[in-house]
Design an enzyme around this catalytic site. Structure first.
Site, mmCIF file in Angstrom:
data_model
loop_
_atom_site.group_PDB
_atom_site.id
_atom_site.type_symbol
_atom_site.label_atom_id
_atom_site.label_comp_id
_atom_site.label_asym_id
_atom_site.label_seq_id
_atom_site.Cartn_x
_atom_site.Cartn_y
_atom_site.Cartn_z
ATOM 1 N N ARG A 267 0.825 -1.216 0.000
ATOM 2 C CA ARG A 267 0.000 0.000 0.000
ATOM 3 C C ARG A 267 0.853 1.258 0.000
ATOM 4 O O ARG A 267 0.616 2.189 -0.765
ATOM 5 C CB ARG A 267 -0.964 -0.027 1.188
ATOM 6 N N TYR A 401 -6.310 -2.233 -6.649
ATOM 7 C CA TYR A 401 -5.436 -3.274 -6.081
ATOM 8 C C TYR A 401 -4.752 -2.829 -4.786
ATOM 9 O O TYR A 401 -4.817 -1.675 -4.403
ATOM 10 C CB TYR A 401 -4.441 -3.814 -7.100
ATOM 11 N N GLU A 402 -4.146 -3.795 -4.105
ATOM 12 C CA GLU A 402 -3.590 -3.626 -2.752
ATOM 13 C C GLU A 402 -4.667 -3.237 -1.733
ATOM 14 O O GLU A 402 -4.413 -2.510 -0.776
ATOM 15 C CB GLU A 402 -2.457 -2.588 -2.737
ATOM 16 N N GLY A 403 -5.861 -3.745 -1.950
ATOM 17 C CA GLY A 403 -7.005 -3.378 -1.111
ATOM 18 C C GLY A 403 -7.683 -2.170 -1.717
ATOM 19 O O GLY A 403 -7.067 -1.112 -1.867
#
Length: 529
Positions: A267, A401-403
């Site tokens: 993140r 992406y990455e949450g």
């Protein structure tokens, strides 16, 4: 521990922030590394963008080999395993400078992050010796296999399974992993699956080191994506794939600890690389605006274009300030703990909230700058032969992406609640007429009201709209304060810096007031003026 080394400590209105890390503090040898990364991407990668987007055979793999020769795949690997083990701000700045061509940037970000750090942070000595020198040299490449067709944000709902063989020597894996970056040229995947049955007193969600040439492991076709077309994105499919019993990473049943902490790394790095891409998109638009003439003068001289460029400059300055403040704090925290794997892990856990802030702020900065860049190009921005269209296409994935940004907005208040419950942080209202203090006071009232309304149990985050408002208040405060602290430290402050801080602060105050007003109405509390 000082407020500066407590993740979220800056939210305390009475906290006194010490000097923060800023990009003005990089040393000349660091700048040389950044220049190397930028020139590689400008001279070797950017001219091949058509071949990269067409996924021409061997092009991306060849560029990754060149990157490895320049040391660009060993940034965070410990020196004991042939890596550079750079300070976190330096590593982040190197990756930021690779962000002109986002498919290449993403491939490098994965190799330096989620495609190698699981072993750095959770591997035993044998696993580190086996994989880390090869990751550093580029001889081996990794990928991170968490998402599945039926489980995205709800990662722990994964359906992949791992069963110990009858002789107890092998794990038998079955399942499909979705959207796996770098899968097409990776040698190994960090695969998350649920251990079936009791093994050594443990079971459940776990992580495994799976060589991708293992019998029973196959790859799906390359996905046809909207953007970052040149990055490899494929399914990883396991059908009775057998790997040695020793290939468990970390502890059985503790895969969630690996998954979520590695995502924190991804993140903050995503935030920093998105910042880099935003700068490149801005530079392209500004260069075009200074060359394009209409009505007898450069369009850069028109008021609306000036407003766009001024807003982008201020936003980039604020996000850059926040990113390097947080990464600098994480690095200082890790150093204070000994800077080994356990220290780095503890630091990322401490700053999980800031990692989410950086992901949201960087990705949404890039979305706005890419969009305004295309607007400044006018009709030409809509043509693929100009760079703006590519920046817009490539930017869109960063908020997913990455949450997803929505998930991160839920994570932030929930993480803060844990810190308050543990006594690390106390939110109170204090006297003060400075804008930053007033914003923190408003946040404290709203957050404490949310606690009173929803309680401190798992149900605290059940109202996602409330969580989103709280998260957006946190992000606005962090960026405004970071920009303010940065300018206060500058030796040669220019008018553009002062103007940027003034604009960001003014807009942050307005945003926080609006969000606080909405929460006050919903939670029936009075927010201080």
């Amino acid at each position: 521990m000082s407020d500066q080394l407590i993740g979220g400590g800056w939210l305390q209105a009475a906290s006194s922030s010490d000097a923060i890390f800023t990009v003005e503090q990089f040393e000349p040898d660091h700048e040389a590394m950044f220049d190397t990364a930028r020139r590689f991407c400008d001279e070797q990668v950017w001219p091949l963008q058509a071949e990269i987007e067409a996924k021409k055979e061997g092009v991306m793999a060849g560029l990754m080999d060149q990157a490895s020769e320049l040391g660009l795949t060993m940034l965070d690997i410990p020196e004991a395993y042939d890596g550079l083990e750079l300070p976190m701000p330096v590593s982040m700045r190197v990756l930021e400078n690779t962000a002109r061509e986002q498919s290449m940037m993403l491939s490098l970000m994965v190799q330096n992050g989620i495609g190698s750090l699981p072993v750095v942070l959770f591997g035993n000595e044998e696993q580190k010796q086996a994989w880390l020198p090869a990751f550093a040299s580029g001889d081996k490449r990794g990928c991170y296999c968490l998402t599945e067709p039926g489980s995205g944000s709800d990662a722990l709902a994964a359906a992949s399974t791992a069963v110990l063989s009858d002789d107890g020597k092998q794990w038998i894996l079955n399942g499909t992993k979705q959207f796996i970056t770098n899968a097409g040229f990776a040698d190994v995947g960090f695969v998350f699956a649920k251990v079936v049955g009791d093994v050594e007193g443990a079971t459940g969600f776990s992580c495994f080191i799976v060589p991708l040439d293992t019998a029973g492991v196959t790859l799906g076709a390359e996905e046809d994506k909207l953007g970052i077309k040149g990055s490899s994105t494929r399914q990883v499919i396991m059908d009775k794939a057998q790997i040695p019993r020793a290939n468990v990473l970390g502890q059985i049943g503790r895969g969630h600890v690996i998954a979520f902490n590695i995502l924190n790394n991804g993140r903050y790095k995503l935030g920093g690389t998105a910042l880099g891409s935003a700068k490149f998109a801005f530079d392209a638009a500004l260069e075009y605006a200074q060359q394009r003439k209409q009505f007898g003068k450069q369009i850069a001289d028109f008021g609306m274009i000036k407003r766009k460029t001024g807003q982008m400059v201020a936003d980039i300055f604020a996000v850059e300030s926040g990113i390097y403040r947080a990464v600098g704090d994480m690095d200082a925290d890790s150093q204070s703990r000994g800077n080994d794997a356990a220290a780095k892990l503890a630091s990322m856990q401490n700053y999980a909230m800031e990692c989410s802030i950086l992901k949201i702020a960087g990705s949404e900065l890039l979305a706005g700058v890419a969009d305004e860049s295309l607007q400044m190009f006018g009709g030409y921005g809509f043509l693929e032969e100009y760079p703006a269209a590519k920046y817009v296409r490539d930017a869109r994935i960063a908020r997913i992406y990455e949450g997803t940004n929505e998930i991160n907005r839920i994570v932030m208040p929930r993480t803060l609640l844990k810190k308050i419950s543990s006594g690390e942080i106390e939110l109170t209202v204090v006297e003060g007429d400075e804008s930053i203090t007033q914003m923190k006071n408003s946040f404290a009232v709203c957050f404490n009201a949310a606690r009173s309304h929803y309680g401190d149990s798992k149900g605290f985050d059940r109202n996602q709209e409330v969580m989103a408002n709280l998260a957006d208040m946190m992000t606005a405060i962090y960026l405004a304060e970071s920009a303010t602290l940065r300018v206060a430290q500058m030796n040669n402050t220019k008018q553009v810096h002062a103007d940027s801080v003034a604009l960001v602060t003014l807009q942050s105050v307005a945003k926080v007031n609006q969000l606080a007003g909405e929460l006050a109405d919903h939670l029936q509390v009075e927010v201080p003026p």
